[in-house]
Design a protein around this motif. Structure first.
Motif, mmCIF file in Angstrom:
data_model
loop_
_atom_site.group_PDB
_atom_site.id
_atom_site.type_symbol
_atom_site.label_atom_id
_atom_site.label_comp_id
_atom_site.label_asym_id
_atom_site.label_seq_id
_atom_site.Cartn_x
_atom_site.Cartn_y
_atom_site.Cartn_z
ATOM 1 N N ASP A 103 17.938 35.787 8.644
ATOM 2 C CA ASP A 103 18.680 36.761 9.676
ATOM 3 C C ASP A 103 18.736 38.070 9.040
ATOM 4 N N GLY A 104 17.763 38.889 9.554
ATOM 5 C CA GLY A 104 17.456 40.247 9.101
ATOM 6 C C GLY A 104 17.594 41.139 10.141
ATOM 7 N N GLY A 105 16.305 42.098 10.287
ATOM 8 C CA GLY A 105 16.660 43.404 11.088
ATOM 9 C C GLY A 105 16.212 42.984 12.774
ATOM 10 N N GLY A 106 16.536 41.933 13.146
ATOM 11 C CA GLY A 106 15.936 41.603 14.511
ATOM 12 C C GLY A 106 17.052 42.154 15.349
ATOM 13 N N ILE A 107 16.994 42.106 16.673
ATOM 14 C CA ILE A 107 18.081 42.585 17.634
ATOM 15 C C ILE A 107 18.818 41.480 18.225
ATOM 16 N N GLY A 108 18.805 40.396 17.834
ATOM 17 C CA GLY A 108 19.852 39.310 18.130
ATOM 18 C C GLY A 108 19.081 37.913 18.840
ATOM 19 N N GLY A 109 19.440 37.021 18.725
ATOM 20 C CA GLY A 109 19.136 35.711 19.643
ATOM 21 C C GLY A 109 17.567 35.495 18.954
ATOM 22 N N GLY A 110 17.236 35.891 17.936
ATOM 23 C CA GLY A 110 15.804 35.537 17.454
ATOM 24 C C GLY A 110 14.882 36.393 18.039
ATOM 25 N N THR B 71 29.632 45.214 22.629
ATOM 26 C CA THR B 71 30.225 45.190 21.245
ATOM 27 C C THR B 71 29.765 44.070 20.501
ATOM 28 N N ALA B 72 29.627 42.945 21.048
ATOM 29 C CA ALA B 72 29.408 41.782 20.570
ATOM 30 C C ALA B 72 27.962 41.334 20.016
ATOM 31 N N PRO B 73 27.873 40.523 19.055
ATOM 32 C CA PRO B 73 26.467 40.027 18.546
ATOM 33 C C PRO B 73 25.868 39.322 19.583
ATOM 34 N N THR B 74 24.289 39.132 19.976
ATOM 35 C CA THR B 74 23.984 38.480 20.844
ATOM 36 C C THR B 74 24.059 37.291 20.994
ATOM 37 N N GLU B 75 24.251 36.415 19.608
ATOM 38 C CA GLU B 75 24.343 34.942 19.345
ATOM 39 C C GLU B 75 25.667 34.575 19.848
ATOM 40 N N THR B 76 26.650 35.338 19.469
ATOM 41 C CA THR B 76 28.406 34.846 20.031
ATOM 42 C C THR B 76 28.839 35.785 21.356
ATOM 43 N N ARG B 77 27.877 36.362 21.897
ATOM 44 C CA ARG B 77 28.460 37.329 23.082
ATOM 45 C C ARG B 77 29.024 36.375 24.070
ATOM 46 N N GLY B 78 28.644 35.318 24.499
ATOM 47 C CA GLY B 78 29.112 34.268 25.170
ATOM 48 C C GLY B 78 30.961 34.031 24.788
ATOM 49 N N ALA C 260 33.357 42.263 14.816
ATOM 50 C CA ALA C 260 33.220 42.341 16.321
ATOM 51 C C ALA C 260 34.484 41.286 16.914
ATOM 52 N N VAL C 261 34.614 40.199 16.232
ATOM 53 C CA VAL C 261 35.722 39.253 16.736
ATOM 54 C C VAL C 261 37.123 39.822 16.612
ATOM 55 N N TRP C 262 37.468 40.467 15.814
ATOM 56 C CA TRP C 262 38.937 41.260 15.770
ATOM 57 C C TRP C 262 38.933 42.350 16.906
ATOM 58 N N VAL C 263 37.859 43.033 16.973
ATOM 59 C CA VAL C 263 37.676 44.133 18.241
ATOM 60 C C VAL C 263 37.725 43.231 19.520
ATOM 61 N N ALA C 264 37.248 42.126 19.828
ATOM 62 C CA ALA C 264 37.219 41.249 20.850
ATOM 63 C C ALA C 264 38.992 40.968 21.259
ATOM 64 N N ILE C 265 39.509 40.459 20.429
ATOM 65 C CA ILE C 265 40.919 39.851 20.336
ATOM 66 C C ILE C 265 41.930 41.049 20.719
ATOM 67 N N ALA C 266 41.742 42.160 19.998
ATOM 68 C CA ALA C 266 42.519 43.459 20.319
ATOM 69 C C ALA C 266 42.245 43.893 21.815
ATOM 70 N N ALA C 267 41.002 43.750 22.251
ATOM 71 C CA ALA C 267 40.720 44.343 23.572
ATOM 72 C C ALA C 267 41.158 43.381 24.596
ATOM 73 N N THR C 268 41.304 42.028 24.370
ATOM 74 C CA THR C 268 41.697 41.180 25.111
ATOM 75 C C THR C 268 43.474 41.326 25.531
ATOM 76 N N ILE C 269 44.157 42.055 24.876
ATOM 77 C CA ILE C 269 45.560 42.139 24.982
ATOM 78 C C ILE C 269 45.824 42.578 26.421
ATOM 79 N N GLY C 270 44.919 43.348 27.030
ATOM 80 C CA GLY C 270 44.980 43.837 28.196
ATOM 81 C C GLY C 270 44.746 42.656 29.178
ATOM 82 N N ASN C 271 44.147 41.635 29.080
ATOM 83 C CA ASN C 271 43.710 40.480 29.680
ATOM 84 C C ASN C 271 45.166 39.419 29.573
#
Length: 729
Positions: free
Chosen positions: A398-405, A124-131, A4-15
């Protein structure tokens, strides 16, 4: 998370390209004015800078609906093509009119990047690191500005600076953006789910999360397809299952939820707390209306109550893993492979209506929610249903939750309507989260259906957001496959698509007020005008004259300072990246806007009071620097982050386009009128106007903008729908 991190970096080339272009035109316009004689025509100068904003506005009007139709990735590819074409045209530009056309095409690319990249990263980002990841676009913008100012400054030292080359260099990074968008970036998994392409969505999630079992999150994406559910907030007490309730009060068992651990006989039970109001958690803090500040939106209080009750980092959690419900039958003690089990009754299963759907690989033959490979004992399922998961000694894993606890589960209840028919049964969807430990937790007496239960060390409170599932199968299907509602393929929901009626849902309307308001106030606090005219503002402040003693031309000196300011933006945004998922979006805004206002007021006073040229230049530079740095810490990234978080999946593209349209229209007004304002009210008057709007922005955020950190997107939209409906009822 690495994917998710690398995808976010690649997407921000537009910015990055957007920031590069903003800084390049800010420097190149110093030479364009001389060649095309724009010094005496401030309207044409303003139009030159505003033309890209006009292009962004035009493309934004349709970008949301087209992105919901074709996908986010296709639109980012189109953005890279627009940047490439405009770079070629600007490299040629024989006259001002061709240059205006190039700026229009440039606006198309920038508008798509600004609108869709935060949306794409949020999905595309995990809940815990979306911000954190959604702060990357602002970091990329500032990086592009800094590197562009460095380039333009170097070119300005030439005997005859070539502004066409300054602008045309945009072609090179735009090619990189195109290659990454075509060959590396995956499609948004939420968009894929919204189109019924479940197998593709699963593969993307596995790539993004770096794990095989993504069934819980995949089920969450299905649940996010529904707009405006009728939800309630409830409270549960979760404790070891002693079996007392089943023996002494069979009626109470209907409402309880059993949680099964990885060890045989290790069973917990969640029992609803009686006497709770519809707003559960918020009721324990008093009325949903804040008595101290009556004007505060009840949604702000509701969201705040949730965050206040979350456990501190390091406290004990229970993790229920990947949970699913039973329909009143005993489940077998076996392991499930949700993607590989072959069923003989395919014809009875939900089908996809798409012509290009490959049945054996694409159609979901088995539930989205899977049991993790754990050893189960006998379930002894009750009419209230059961949920299964992994519990490891009461500590968080950290298991099968949906993020953020948060955990997603379902409960089967009898005597509830299914598809409008009475007399059958139905599923409840439950978003569950442990609450913060209180001083009275241990040894307290809590009222539960089975009687008063002493809250010993092993029991704790949990908040539950309860509503109807987005996709609910018929009873005969649940009888055949006793797993849960999201085993059904969301083809019916996909076929309906989105409509303008969805925008009238109370939660969506409330979210639009927040999104439109914060985008409008961000721009009218002056950042676009300041960044576009930083070199000229510094020239008027006398900074360029002060640096002329170093042998630099005034234009080169102002560009050097602009590059220095852009460089100092980066640590400011780094602070935002660190705190966005810790302190939260709302807290960052409320903390950084006051010093921002103060810096604007200092700029006003410096330009009103007679001082020496050196004092005037130093105070102006320092105040302008502080204004930009504090702006970059929160007000620059947060509006786009919030707008990408608060809308349901089905209408997210359209709603973000509406908010982005507000952004671009406001940007046009601010940028186009700045030259006229500088000539009429002067720099002090301009900064005074910005300060007034910054004060209004702080008040609006305090009253209307809730905190969304650490919450899955689907939970955020559910809370908006809940709070808005209860407010309007």
């Amino acid at each position: 998370m690495g994917g998710a991190v690398w995808v976010a970096i690649a997407a921000t080339i537009g910015n990055f390209l957007q920031g590069w272009d903003n800084a390049t035109i800010a420097g190149a316009v110093l030479y364009i004015k001389k060649e095309f004689n724009l010094e005496s025509d401030p309207k044409m100068e303003g139009l030159l800078l505003a033309m890209s904003l006009i292009g962004s506005t035009v493309i934004t009007t349709c970008s949301g609906s087209v992105a919901d139709w074709l996908g986010r990735r296709i639109m980012m590819i189109l953005s890279s093509i627009c940047f490439f074409i405009c770079g070629l045209i600007m490299l040629w530009s024989p006259n001002i009119y061709v240059l205006l056309l190039a700026r229009l095409v440039d606006g198309f690319g920038g508008g798509l990047a600004v609108t869709l990249v935060p949306l794409y990263i949020s999905e595309t980002a995990p809940t815990e690191t979306r911000g954190l990841l959604n702060t990357f676009p602002q970091f990329a913008v500032s990086t592009g500005m800094f590197l562009s100012y460095c380039m333009v400054f170097g070119m300005s030292l030439a005997e005859t600076p070539n502004w066409r080359l300054m602008l045309g260099v945009l072609v090179i990074p735009s090619v990189l953006y195109f290659v990454l968008a075509v060959f590396y970036l995956p499609e948004s998994p939420r968009w894929l789910v919204s189109k019924g392409r479940m197998a593709e969505a699963k593969k993307v999630l596995q790539q993004l999360r770096g794990m095989e079992d993504v069934s819980a999150e995949l089920a969450l994406l299905v649940e996010g397809l529904q707009v405006g559910t009728d939800a309630t907030v409830e409270e549960y007490i979760i404790e070891p299952d002693t079996g007392l309730t089943d023996d002494h009060d069979p009626a109470a068992a209907k409402d309880e939820i059993k949680l099964y651990g990885s060890e045989e006989g290790h069973t917990w039970v969640a029992r609803p707390v009686t006497g709770q109001s519809m707003l559960g958690i918020a009721s324990r803090h008093g009325s949903i209306q804040n008595p101290n500040v009556p004007l505060v939106d009840p949604l702000v209080t509701l969201f705040g109550s949730v965050h206040e009750r979350l456990p501190d980092q390091g406290s004990n959690f229970l993790n229920f893993g990947s949970m699913f419900s039973t329909g009143g039958k005993d489940t077998k003690n076996e392991e499930w492979d949700v993607e590989n089990i072959h069923r003989d009754d395919d014809d009875d299963y939900a089908r996809d209506d798409d012509d290009d759907y490959v049945r054996d690989e694409e159609n979901i033959q088995t539930p989205l929610m899977s049991r993790q490979t754990t050893s189960m004992g006998k379930t002894n399922a009750t009419p209230g249903g059961s949920m299964f998961g992994s519990i490891k000694g009461g500590s968080f894993v950290d298991g099968g939750g949906i993020g953020g606890g948060w955990q997603l589960a379902w409960q089967w209840t009898e005597n509830e309507g299914v598809n409008g028919k009475k007399g059958g049964g139905g599923f409840k969807r439950i978003y569950l989260h442990q609450e913060m430990e209180s001083d009275s937790k241990r040894g307290s007496i809590v009222s539960v259906p089975g009687g008063d239960v002493t809250g010993e060390n092993e029991s704790f409170r949990a908040a539950a957001l309860v509503s109807q599932p987005a996709v609910c199968p018929p009873k005969e299907l649940t009888d055949q496959h006793v797993i849960g509602p999201s085993m059904a393929h969301p083809s019916e929901s996909v076929g309906r698509g989105s409509s303008w009626r969805d925008l009238m849902e109370p939660g969506v309307r409330r979210a639009l007020v927040v999104g439109i308001g914060i985008q409008f106030l961000e721009q009218f606090s002056g950042i676009s005008g300041v960044l576009s005219y930083t070199p000229q503002i510094l020239q008027q402040a006398g900074v360029s004259d002060m640096l002329s003693n170093l042998g630099l031309e005034p234009a080169s000196a102002s560009l050097l300072l602009s590059g220095f300011i852009a460089l100092l933006m980066l640590p400011s945004i780094a602070v935002a990246m660190r705190l966005m998922d810790v302190s939260g979006r709302r807290t960052l805004l409320l903390t950084t806007i006051p010093p921002l206002i103060l810096s604007l007021l200092v700029l006003v006073l410096v330009n009103l009071i007679e001082t020496s040229s050196i004092v005037h230049a130093v105070m102006s530079t320092v105040s302008l620097l502080l204004y930009i740095c504090f702006f970059m810490m929160a007000f620059a990234p947060v509006p786009n982050i919030l707008c990408a978080e608060i809308f349901p999946t089905r209408v997210r593209g359209v709603c973000i386009a509406i908010c982005a349209l507000t952004f671009w229209i406001s940007d046009i007004i601010v940028t186009d009128t700045l030259p006229l304002l500088l000539n009429s009210v002067g720099i002090a008057g301009v900064f005074g106007i910005y300060a007034v709007f910054a004060v209004i922005a702080w008040v609006f955020i305090f009253l209307k903008v809730p905190e969304t950190k650490g919450m899955p997107l689907e939970v955020i939209t559910e809370f908006f729908a809940l709070g808005a409906k209860k407010i309007t009822d």
